[in-house]
Design a protein around this motif. Structure first.
Motif, PDB file in Angstrom:
ATOM      1  N   THR A 168       0.897  -1.186   0.041  1.00  0.00           N
ATOM      2  CA  THR A 168      -0.065   0.122   0.181  1.00  0.00           C
ATOM      3  C   THR A 168       0.767   1.149   0.039  1.00  0.00           C
ATOM      4  OG1 THR A 168      -1.579  -1.306   1.195  1.00  0.00           O
ATOM      5  CG2 THR A 168      -1.993   1.214   1.068  1.00  0.00           C
ATOM      6  N   ALA A 169       1.997   1.253   0.746  1.00  0.00           N
ATOM      7  CA  ALA A 169       2.757   2.264   0.798  1.00  0.00           C
ATOM      8  C   ALA A 169       3.407   2.639  -0.503  1.00  0.00           C
ATOM      9  CB  ALA A 169       3.892   2.225   1.932  1.00  0.00           C
ATOM     10  N   ARG A 170       3.750   1.738  -1.311  1.00  0.00           N
ATOM     11  CA  ARG A 170       4.523   1.937  -2.573  1.00  0.00           C
ATOM     12  C   ARG A 170       3.229   2.268  -3.551  1.00  0.00           C
ATOM     13  NH1 ARG A 170       7.123  -3.080  -1.291  1.00  0.00           N
ATOM     14  NH2 ARG A 170       5.720  -4.329  -2.126  1.00  0.00           N
ATOM     15  N   ALA A 171       2.047   1.647  -3.486  1.00  0.00           N
ATOM     16  CA  ALA A 171       1.046   2.244  -4.305  1.00  0.00           C
ATOM     17  C   ALA A 171       0.826   3.804  -4.108  1.00  0.00           C
ATOM     18  CB  ALA A 171      -0.156   1.258  -4.119  1.00  0.00           C
ATOM     19  N   ALA A 172       0.859   4.339  -3.016  1.00  0.00           N
ATOM     20  CA  ALA A 172       0.748   5.561  -2.529  1.00  0.00           C
ATOM     21  C   ALA A 172       1.561   6.515  -2.977  1.00  0.00           C
ATOM     22  CB  ALA A 172       0.491   5.666  -0.845  1.00  0.00           C
ATOM     23  N   GLY A 173       2.775   6.170  -3.314  1.00  0.00           N
ATOM     24  CA  GLY A 173       3.813   6.806  -3.861  1.00  0.00           C
ATOM     25  C   GLY A 173       4.391   7.992  -2.904  1.00  0.00           C
ATOM     26  N   PRO A 174       4.566   9.084  -3.414  1.00  0.00           N
ATOM     27  CA  PRO A 174       5.094  10.207  -2.540  1.00  0.00           C
ATOM     28  C   PRO A 174       4.072  10.823  -1.464  1.00  0.00           C
ATOM     29  CG  PRO A 174       4.600  11.087  -4.956  1.00  0.00           C
ATOM     30  CD  PRO A 174       4.539   9.675  -4.851  1.00  0.00           C
ATOM     31  N   ALA A 175       2.701  10.433  -1.831  1.00  0.00           N
ATOM     32  CA  ALA A 175       1.716  11.128  -1.001  1.00  0.00           C
ATOM     33  C   ALA A 175       1.702  10.750   0.257  1.00  0.00           C
ATOM     34  CB  ALA A 175       0.508  10.613  -1.435  1.00  0.00           C
ATOM     35  N   LEU A 176       2.265   9.522   0.775  1.00  0.00           N
ATOM     36  CA  LEU A 176       2.411   8.968   2.273  1.00  0.00           C
ATOM     37  C   LEU A 176       3.518   9.775   2.777  1.00  0.00           C
ATOM     38  CD1 LEU A 176       1.505   7.530   4.396  1.00  0.00           C
ATOM     39  CD2 LEU A 176       2.970   5.491   3.485  1.00  0.00           C
ATOM     40  N   ALA A 177       4.473  10.073   2.062  1.00  0.00           N
ATOM     41  CA  ALA A 177       5.853  10.790   2.703  1.00  0.00           C
ATOM     42  C   ALA A 177       5.424  12.148   2.933  1.00  0.00           C
ATOM     43  CB  ALA A 177       6.952  10.560   1.404  1.00  0.00           C
ATOM     44  N   GLU A 178       4.809  12.771   1.921  1.00  0.00           N
ATOM     45  CA  GLU A 178       4.225  14.079   2.230  1.00  0.00           C
ATOM     46  C   GLU A 178       3.311  14.499   3.426  1.00  0.00           C
ATOM     47  OE1 GLU A 178       2.326  14.820  -1.722  1.00  0.00           O
ATOM     48  OE2 GLU A 178       4.201  15.427  -2.895  1.00  0.00           O
ATOM     49  N   LEU A 179       2.553  13.226   3.619  1.00  0.00           N
ATOM     50  CA  LEU A 179       1.671  13.438   4.715  1.00  0.00           C
ATOM     51  C   LEU A 179       2.425  13.344   6.193  1.00  0.00           C
ATOM     52  CD1 LEU A 179      -1.527  11.571   3.534  1.00  0.00           C
ATOM     53  CD2 LEU A 179      -1.255  13.983   4.561  1.00  0.00           C
ATOM     54  N   ARG A 180       3.716  12.373   6.028  1.00  0.00           N
ATOM     55  CA  ARG A 180       4.563  12.230   7.297  1.00  0.00           C
ATOM     56  C   ARG A 180       5.288  13.237   7.530  1.00  0.00           C
ATOM     57  NH1 ARG A 180       6.529   5.998   5.445  1.00  0.00           N
ATOM     58  NH2 ARG A 180       4.806   4.914   6.544  1.00  0.00           N
ATOM     59  N   ASP A 181       5.740  14.008   6.312  1.00  0.00           N
ATOM     60  CA  ASP A 181       6.505  15.354   6.570  1.00  0.00           C
ATOM     61  C   ASP A 181       5.564  16.371   7.106  1.00  0.00           C
ATOM     62  OD1 ASP A 181       8.659  14.231   5.440  1.00  0.00           O
ATOM     63  OD2 ASP A 181       8.547  15.155   3.460  1.00  0.00           O
ATOM     64  N   GLU A 182       4.299  16.398   6.652  1.00  0.00           N
ATOM     65  CA  GLU A 182       3.360  17.291   7.204  1.00  0.00           C
ATOM     66  C   GLU A 182       3.176  17.315   8.694  1.00  0.00           C
ATOM     67  OE1 GLU A 182      -1.397  18.566   6.962  1.00  0.00           O
ATOM     68  OE2 GLU A 182      -0.490  17.705   5.379  1.00  0.00           O
ATOM     69  N   SER A 183       3.177  16.068   9.029  1.00  0.00           N
ATOM     70  CA  SER A 183       2.913  15.572  10.465  1.00  0.00           C
ATOM     71  C   SER A 183       3.937  16.033  11.412  1.00  0.00           C
ATOM     72  CB  SER A 183       2.767  14.034  10.688  1.00  0.00           C
ATOM     73  OG  SER A 183       2.626  13.745  12.024  1.00  0.00           O
ATOM     74  N   LEU A 184       5.278  15.656  10.825  1.00  0.00           N
ATOM     75  CA  LEU A 184       6.474  16.010  11.611  1.00  0.00           C
ATOM     76  C   LEU A 184       6.730  17.781  11.573  1.00  0.00           C
ATOM     77  CD1 LEU A 184       9.012  13.429  10.044  1.00  0.00           C
ATOM     78  CD2 LEU A 184       8.262  13.578  12.192  1.00  0.00           C
ATOM     79  N   LEU A 185       6.290  18.255  10.683  1.00  0.00           N
ATOM     80  CA  LEU A 185       6.417  19.876  10.767  1.00  0.00           C
ATOM     81  C   LEU A 185       5.359  20.459  11.712  1.00  0.00           C
ATOM     82  CD1 LEU A 185       7.130  20.564   7.012  1.00  0.00           C
ATOM     83  CD2 LEU A 185       8.679  21.174   8.704  1.00  0.00           C
ATOM     84  N   ARG A 186       4.301  20.038  11.831  1.00  0.00           N
ATOM     85  CA  ARG A 186       3.295  20.412  12.630  1.00  0.00           C
ATOM     86  C   ARG A 186       3.731  20.186  14.147  1.00  0.00           C
ATOM     87  NH1 ARG A 186      -1.939  21.910  10.447  1.00  0.00           N
ATOM     88  NH2 ARG A 186      -2.174  21.009   8.658  1.00  0.00           N
ATOM     89  N   LEU A 187       4.181  18.962  14.349  1.00  0.00           N
ATOM     90  CA  LEU A 187       4.766  18.745  15.508  1.00  0.00           C
ATOM     91  C   LEU A 187       6.090  19.535  16.170  1.00  0.00           C
ATOM     92  CD1 LEU A 187       4.298  14.897  15.660  1.00  0.00           C
ATOM     93  CD2 LEU A 187       3.175  16.577  17.151  1.00  0.00           C
ATOM     94  N   LYS A 188       6.969  19.802  15.072  1.00  0.00           N
ATOM     95  CA  LYS A 188       8.093  20.653  15.131  1.00  0.00           C
ATOM     96  C   LYS A 188       7.658  21.882  15.621  1.00  0.00           C
ATOM     97  CE  LYS A 188      12.411  22.295  13.055  1.00  0.00           C
ATOM     98  NZ  LYS A 188      13.103  22.082  11.769  1.00  0.00           N
ATOM     99  N   ALA A 189       6.923  22.565  14.850  1.00  0.00           N
ATOM    100  CA  ALA A 189       6.275  23.940  15.370  1.00  0.00           C
ATOM    101  C   ALA A 189       5.714  24.125  16.804  1.00  0.00           C
ATOM    102  CB  ALA A 189       5.199  24.465  14.286  1.00  0.00           C
TER     103      ALA A 189
END
Length: 429
Positions: free
Chosen positions: A125-146
């Protein structure tokens, strides 16, 4: 939900399935009641007239993120059932909040197995999602970092050296944190009103040429407020253009335009951290708060790779050498001495395409109109931009002593060695 990424659809399957079933059940109840309602028609109508019609709650700025952060805190406290209940409510209220959908899916999965990370789905599923999953993880990390890296109370971005009473609000963007900060300029100093998650250019920051998919860095001003009815749904609740390229950008040969602070399309509550063509994009409820707060032309927007937060008293100390230079130019122009005044202008000065030599007659005309009267400067503000050079962006109302009205001017100064020189001057109002 048609445009939601595949991984979100999978992890939020229980939610998306439950909604149609609920509607179908409600339909059955309505059909059954309709068959027996005739004898009670008048009584029902009377009851409906007395019963208030529920009004859908209007999304408030920052509300969805605050709820997401609360869910993260509950997860950190191992209170996953409480977190699940709150996540279910969040995605119900904001079904287009894709990160919330992802977290909700993780919490559902956690009921039957351990969850290793945000978006813990099978590898296929992660491979099928392509970069979308990575982008959502990045968004999560940035919200927590802030959330972790909050500016110290009472501090302000170092660029805001002096704002006048005409600058009722100011905006600063920290691209490294995907964060926008909204300030109010009060009689006792700048007050941080709110901060929001934002997205910037697909290829990052430091825009140089048209079409490079980067967000510019510098000191800008909001130039207009575009009516959302005139825009495509892509821009969400509206748009606030800024004056890119500014005069420093033009001096450096930068090209392009159309840099806006705008909202998100209906299918997305927020976008990935690096997702725009160069604009700064923010969730619609947050944008609506900003649009309802700031004024055009007088609201500065600082966009920096990293904001440096300093105490206001430190800013005042740093601005002293420039204040002396501004006073020197002011005194020279008030004296009526053209040569003394032009000494404050840089050799590479320009004003709307005119060189210093071509523009000097305009300066001479302004001095002649003073007829010996001193120059008054009102509502003076100056913001500092420092990268490979040190620049001041100065705005003020200039009028002859005793006059009630004048013109609004903007100057760009650069520090050359120990001296400050003006490399642009123009009328903006």
């Amino acid at each position: 939900m048609k445009r939601v990424f595949p991984v979100i659809l999978l992890t939020a399957f229980a939610l998306t399935l439950a909604a149609p079933l609920a509607h179908a059940e409600n339909g059955k109840k309505r059909k059954k009641s309709a068959q027996t309602a005739a004898p009670e028609k008048r009584k029902a109508a009377s009851r409906q007239a007395r019963t208030p019609v529920p009004v859908k709650a209007v999304a408030r700025d920052g509300e969805a993120e605050a709820r997401l952060i609360d869910i993260y805190k509950l997860i950190g406290q191992a209170r996953t059932r409480d977190a699940l209940a709150k996540a279910e409510g969040l995605v119900k209220d904001h079904p287009n909040f894709q990160l919330a959908q992802l977290v909700y899916g993780d919490l559902l999965a956690a009921q039957i197995r351990p969850v290793r990370m945000v978006g813990d789905v099978p590898d296929t599923t992660a491979r099928a999602a392509g970069p979308a999953l990575a982008e959502l993880r990045d968004e999560s990390l940035l919200r927590l970092k802030a959330l972790r890296d909050r500016p110290a109370p009472g501090t302000i971005p170092s660029q805001f050296l002096a704002l006048s009473a005409a600058n009722k609000h100011a905006i600063a963007v920290d691209a490294s944190k995907s964060r926008l900060y909204l300030f109010e300029n009060t009689s006792t100093g700048m007050k941080l009103l709110a901060d929001y998650y934002v997205s910037v250019g697909k290829l990052g920051i430091e825009k140089k040429v048209e079409g490079d998919l980067r967000t510019p860095l510098g000191v800008y001003f909001i130039t207009s407020n575009l009516n959302p009815k005139s825009l495509k749904d892509f821009y969400g609740s509206g748009a606030l253009p800024v004056n890119y390229p500014n005069q420093l950008d033009i001096k450096r040969g930068k090209t392009g335009g159309g840099i806006w602070l705008h909202g998100t399309p209906p299918a997305q509550y927020s976008r990935a951290p690096l997702a725009t063509d160069g604009c700064v994009v923010i969730a619609n409820p947050d944008l609506e708060r900003i649009i309802g707060t700031v004024a055009i032309r007088t609201t500065p927007v600082v966009i920096a790779q990293n904001l440096t937060w300093v105490a206001p008293q430190t800013v005042k100390a740093d601005s002293k050498p420039f204040e002396d230079a501004l006073k020197g130019w002011h005194a020279a122009k008030s004296s009526g001495d053209l040569a003394r005044t032009t000494s404050w202008y840089a050799p590479d000065f320009t004003s709307n395409g005119k060189t210093l030599a071509q523009w000097t007659p305009t300066l001479r005309s302004e001095i002649d109109k003073l007829a010996g009267r001193a120059v008054q400067l009102k509502d003076v503000s100056y913001l500092r931009w420092t990268d490979t050079a040190d620049t001041m962006v100065v705005t003020f109302a200039e009028l002859a002593q005793g006059a009630k009205t004048g013109r609004i001017k903007r100057q760009y100064w650069s520090r050359q060695g120990s001296q400050w020189k003006i490399f642009y001057e123009g009328i903006i109002g």
